[in-house]
Every structure is written in C-alpha cells, then in structure tokens.
Scaffold this motif. Structure first.
Motif, PDB file in Angstrom:
ATOM      1  N   TYR A 113       6.983   8.927 -14.046  1.00  0.00           N
ATOM      2  CA  TYR A 113       6.733   7.934 -15.089  1.00  0.00           C
ATOM      3  C   TYR A 113       5.279   7.476 -15.111  1.00  0.00           C
ATOM      4  N   ILE A 114       4.600   7.554 -13.976  1.00  0.00           N
ATOM      5  CA  ILE A 114       3.172   7.217 -13.954  1.00  0.00           C
ATOM      6  C   ILE A 114       2.372   8.336 -14.625  1.00  0.00           C
ATOM      7  N   ARG A 115       2.743   9.583 -14.338  1.00  0.00           N
ATOM      8  CA  ARG A 115       2.048  10.695 -14.998  1.00  0.00           C
ATOM      9  C   ARG A 115       2.262  10.623 -16.512  1.00  0.00           C
ATOM     10  N   ARG A 168      -5.299  -0.502 -16.791  1.00  0.00           N
ATOM     11  CA  ARG A 168      -4.825  -1.819 -16.393  1.00  0.00           C
ATOM     12  C   ARG A 168      -3.336  -1.991 -16.687  1.00  0.00           C
ATOM     13  N   ARG A 169      -2.877  -1.419 -17.807  1.00  0.00           N
ATOM     14  CA  ARG A 169      -1.448  -1.506 -18.144  1.00  0.00           C
ATOM     15  C   ARG A 169      -0.617  -0.576 -17.249  1.00  0.00           C
ATOM     16  N   VAL A 170      -1.152   0.594 -16.952  1.00  0.00           N
ATOM     17  CA  VAL A 170      -0.427   1.528 -16.083  1.00  0.00           C
ATOM     18  C   VAL A 170      -0.206   0.894 -14.709  1.00  0.00           C
ATOM     19  N   VAL A 171      -1.267   0.293 -14.167  1.00  0.00           N
ATOM     20  CA  VAL A 171      -1.180  -0.296 -12.833  1.00  0.00           C
ATOM     21  C   VAL A 171      -0.401  -1.614 -12.867  1.00  0.00           C
ATOM     22  N   GLY A 172      -0.739  -2.493 -13.812  1.00  0.00           N
ATOM     23  CA  GLY A 172      -0.160  -3.827 -13.815  1.00  0.00           C
ATOM     24  C   GLY A 172       1.286  -3.893 -14.258  1.00  0.00           C
ATOM     25  N   VAL A 173       1.708  -2.998 -15.146  1.00  0.00           N
ATOM     26  CA  VAL A 173       3.072  -3.053 -15.686  1.00  0.00           C
ATOM     27  C   VAL A 173       3.966  -1.992 -15.049  1.00  0.00           C
ATOM     28  N   HIS A 174       3.568  -0.749 -15.156  1.00  0.00           N
ATOM     29  CA  HIS A 174       4.443   0.344 -14.709  1.00  0.00           C
ATOM     30  C   HIS A 174       4.415   0.527 -13.189  1.00  0.00           C
ATOM     31  N   LEU A 175       3.235   0.549 -12.614  1.00  0.00           N
ATOM     32  CA  LEU A 175       3.119   0.835 -11.182  1.00  0.00           C
ATOM     33  C   LEU A 175       3.483  -0.363 -10.320  1.00  0.00           C
ATOM     34  N   ARG A 202       0.828  -1.207   0.000  1.00  0.00           N
ATOM     35  CA  ARG A 202       0.000   0.000   0.000  1.00  0.00           C
ATOM     36  C   ARG A 202       0.860   1.253   0.000  1.00  0.00           C
ATOM     37  N   THR A 203       1.872   1.294   0.868  1.00  0.00           N
ATOM     38  CA  THR A 203       2.747   2.468   0.954  1.00  0.00           C
ATOM     39  C   THR A 203       3.515   2.682  -0.339  1.00  0.00           C
ATOM     40  N   SER A 204       4.028   1.613  -0.910  1.00  0.00           N
ATOM     41  CA  SER A 204       4.799   1.712  -2.148  1.00  0.00           C
ATOM     42  C   SER A 204       3.923   2.157  -3.318  1.00  0.00           C
ATOM     43  N   ILE A 205       2.692   1.661  -3.366  1.00  0.00           N
ATOM     44  CA  ILE A 205       1.761   2.053  -4.428  1.00  0.00           C
ATOM     45  C   ILE A 205       1.448   3.553  -4.335  1.00  0.00           C
ATOM     46  N   VAL A 206       1.154   4.026  -3.143  1.00  0.00           N
ATOM     47  CA  VAL A 206       0.824   5.440  -2.950  1.00  0.00           C
ATOM     48  C   VAL A 206       2.004   6.329  -3.333  1.00  0.00           C
ATOM     49  N   GLU A 207       3.209   5.904  -2.965  1.00  0.00           N
ATOM     50  CA  GLU A 207       4.394   6.695  -3.278  1.00  0.00           C
ATOM     51  C   GLU A 207       4.666   6.745  -4.780  1.00  0.00           C
ATOM     52  N   ASN A 208       4.540   5.620  -5.450  1.00  0.00           N
ATOM     53  CA  ASN A 208       4.837   5.562  -6.890  1.00  0.00           C
ATOM     54  C   ASN A 208       3.744   6.184  -7.744  1.00  0.00           C
ATOM     55  N   ASN A 253       7.447  -1.676 -10.124  1.00  0.00           N
ATOM     56  CA  ASN A 253       8.329  -0.853  -9.300  1.00  0.00           C
ATOM     57  C   ASN A 253       7.917  -0.853  -7.831  1.00  0.00           C
ATOM     58  N   SER A 254       6.649  -1.041  -7.573  1.00  0.00           N
ATOM     59  CA  SER A 254       6.171  -1.022  -6.193  1.00  0.00           C
ATOM     60  C   SER A 254       6.482  -2.314  -5.450  1.00  0.00           C
ATOM     61  N   LEU A 255       6.790  -3.382  -6.181  1.00  0.00           N
ATOM     62  CA  LEU A 255       7.008  -4.673  -5.543  1.00  0.00           C
ATOM     63  C   LEU A 255       8.424  -4.871  -5.016  1.00  0.00           C
ATOM     64  N   ILE A 256       9.336  -3.932  -5.292  1.00  0.00           N
ATOM     65  CA  ILE A 256      10.725  -4.122  -4.867  1.00  0.00           C
ATOM     66  C   ILE A 256      10.840  -4.262  -3.344  1.00  0.00           C
ATOM     67  N   PRO A 257      10.283  -3.356  -2.524  1.00  0.00           N
ATOM     68  CA  PRO A 257      10.372  -3.569  -1.067  1.00  0.00           C
ATOM     69  C   PRO A 257       9.596  -4.790  -0.600  1.00  0.00           C
ATOM     70  N   VAL A 258       8.521  -5.130  -1.303  1.00  0.00           N
ATOM     71  CA  VAL A 258       7.720  -6.303  -0.932  1.00  0.00           C
ATOM     72  C   VAL A 258       8.516  -7.579  -1.173  1.00  0.00           C
ATOM     73  N   VAL A 259       9.209  -7.648  -2.319  1.00  0.00           N
ATOM     74  CA  VAL A 259      10.024  -8.823  -2.629  1.00  0.00           C
ATOM     75  C   VAL A 259      11.149  -8.979  -1.613  1.00  0.00           C
TER      76      VAL A 259
END
Length: 309
Positions: A207-209, A219-226, A196-202, A229-235
């Motif tokens: 690059y999202i704008r 769906r592509r903006v969220v699933g590919v770009h957002l 949640r925190t990573s999604i809000v920050e990104n 990059n947001s999964l790095i701290p989660v991984v």
C-alpha cells in the motif's frame, strides 16, 4: 462496537476479582501480626489487641475479610489504615493527583519525543543517524533509573543550575520536569525502537508503494498511510505503560522527593499497612483494565481493516 465493549467489560470482572484476590492474599497471608508489629516492644493486653482487630475487621477469616473489602469497594471504601485510623481513600486522594501530574508529563514527553525520533530513525534506516539512535536507546535501557535520576540531579541542578534537585511544590510543572523525564526515559527508548521497526517494516508494504506510485505527496504518504499503521504496536505498549506510570515509580519519587503513589506504597510496606497497599493495587488494576480496553478500541481508529463484531 457496543456489543464488543459490553463483552470486554464482562471479561474484566473475573480478571479484577482474580487480581485483587491474589494481591489481598499475598498481603494478609504474610507471617506476623500487623497490629502487634505496629506497637513494637510495647506491652499490650490481649483484650486491647482483640478490640483493635475487631474494629478493623481483622478478627474474621481471610475469605470473609476479602468479601468485606470487595463489597466496601462498591461504596468507595478502600479500607482503613491501622496506625492512623485514616481512610485509605483519603490517603489515595492526597497522593494520586501528584502521580497523575507526573505520569501525564512523562507520558506526553514519551509520546511526542519517542514517536518523532522513531519516525526519523525509520525513514533514515541503516544510516549513521539510525545507528546513533540505536546506541542512544540502548544506553537508556541499560542505565538503571536511580543512576539516571542522580545523574540528572548532578548535571541539571548542581552543575547547570537549571532545575531544582527535588520537588518542593508538586503543582509546579517546572519542578516536575526532571523527574518526569527520568521516569519516561525507559519508555521513550522502547517507543523509539518500536516505532522505528514498524516504520521500516511498513515502508516495504504494497500500500505504500501504491501510494507513492499514485503520486501522493510524501507528507501524506508518511503522515496518513505509513504512520497510522505503524503506530499499532506503539499504542499497545503505551496503553500498558500509562498504567505503569500512573501506578507510581517508587525509585523516581524517592530520589526527587515526590509525595505520590510510589512513595505511599513504599511507606505502607515498611509499616505493614496492608489495607493501603491493597487499596492502591486495586486502583492500579482498574487503571490497567481501562487502559487495555481503550487501546483495543484505538486499533479500529488506526487501521480501518479492523472491525469489532
């Protein structure tokens, strides 16, 4: 990439030696004689005790015991139990598959449910749904695992009669469902908050704008770009958490009568079976080191900007 992996593998050697040496010293430096403790009040001749110690390799200095243990590891020898004279490798081989099934169940549950809820909370930030998710995760973090385990037994086994209260067949995935959910609940809460925190920050990133301005589908903006990059701290968290799950949870396995690594360590500590504890701890160290390397390699997959020289 190859040079980076080779360098990391070389770095693992001193870490492995340091970790196993520390665990070995803590177990075998404890006061008391494990051989005498095994026989309790029975009177044993000093010659018998000396013969047992010589057979188990406990009659040599501590540094030599560690060296013998370390050299034996490369031949698949994790030591021998004092009481049963059973090979520790056989004890691990019996308990590890049970814990692996339980840990994989808990890990998949954590990844699928945790990331999904985190993405939803991040996209709906500062809404009633997001605040409800915060309360839910804080509740999971605050409640001890043994309370959650007994509560799950009471509700789902005794009240609703949906699941069995204890695991009678460790190969039955249905019976492992409740202990796996309890085991993965704490990790689930952290994954939800991190995602949640990573999604809000990104979401505020340039690059999202740009992706939105180019007219890409949501769906592509969220699933590919957002998401990537947001999964790095989660991984990063999941990599270390997988090692923790595979090392076995003593409390969870005890509540649900799961005969896995956690229960084996608990029994070994009670009976002063240092070789069993050290052998299992060595396996855990190896799992953590491998998980750490895999996580580092996944960074480049998730973020194309990351390159390994």
């Amino acid at each position: 990439m190859g040079r980076y992996v080779a360098r990391r593998l070389l770095q693992m050697i001193p870490v492995f030696i340091g970790a196993t040496l520390l665990i070995f010293l803590m177990m075998y430096s404890l006061p008391g004689d494990p051989v005498r403790a095994l026989y309790g009040e029975q009177s044993l001749d000093e010659a018998q005790i000396a013969a047992i110690k010589a057979d188990l390799g406990l009659d040599v200095p501590l540094w030599q015991q560690y060296w013998n243990y370390l050299t034996g590891l490369f031949q698949g020898d994790f030591g021998t139990q004092i009481a049963s004279r059973r090979e520790v490798a056989d004890v691990i081989a019996d308990a590890l598959p049970v814990t692996v099934r339980l840990a994989l169940f808990a890990f998949v549950y954590t990844v699928l449910v945790g990331i999904s809820l985190g993405v939803i909370a991040g996209l709906k930030a500062e809404t009633l749904l997001d605040r409800g998710m915060l309360i839910f995760t804080l509740l999971l973090i605050s409640v001890p695992s043994f309370v959650l385990g007994y509560l799950a037994q009471f509700v789902f086994a005794f009240k609703l009669d949906l699941l069995t209260p204890t695991v009678r067949d460790s190969e039955n995935w249905t019976e492992l469902a409740m202990p796996a959910i309890v085991l993965g609940s704490l990790s689930l809460a952290y994954v939800v908050r991190l995602t949640r925190t990573s999604i809000v920050e990104n979401l505020r990133s340039d690059y999202i704008r740009t992706a939105v301005a180019k007219g890409l589908p949501r769906r592509r903006v969220v699933g590919v770009h957002l998401l990537r990059n947001s999964l790095i701290p989660v991984v990063t968290f999941l990599g270390t958490d997988l090692g923790a799950l595979l090392s076995g949870a003593i409390v969870t396995e005890g509540i649900f009568n799961v005969h896995g690594i956690g229960r084996t360590v608990f029994l070994a500590l009670n009976h002063r079976e240092g070789s069993t504890v050290v052998g299992i701890a060595t396996l855990i160290v190896i799992i953590y080191l491998c998980a750490s390397l895999i996580v580092d390699l996944l960074y480049a997959v998730l973020d194309p900007r990351i390159r390994y020289a």
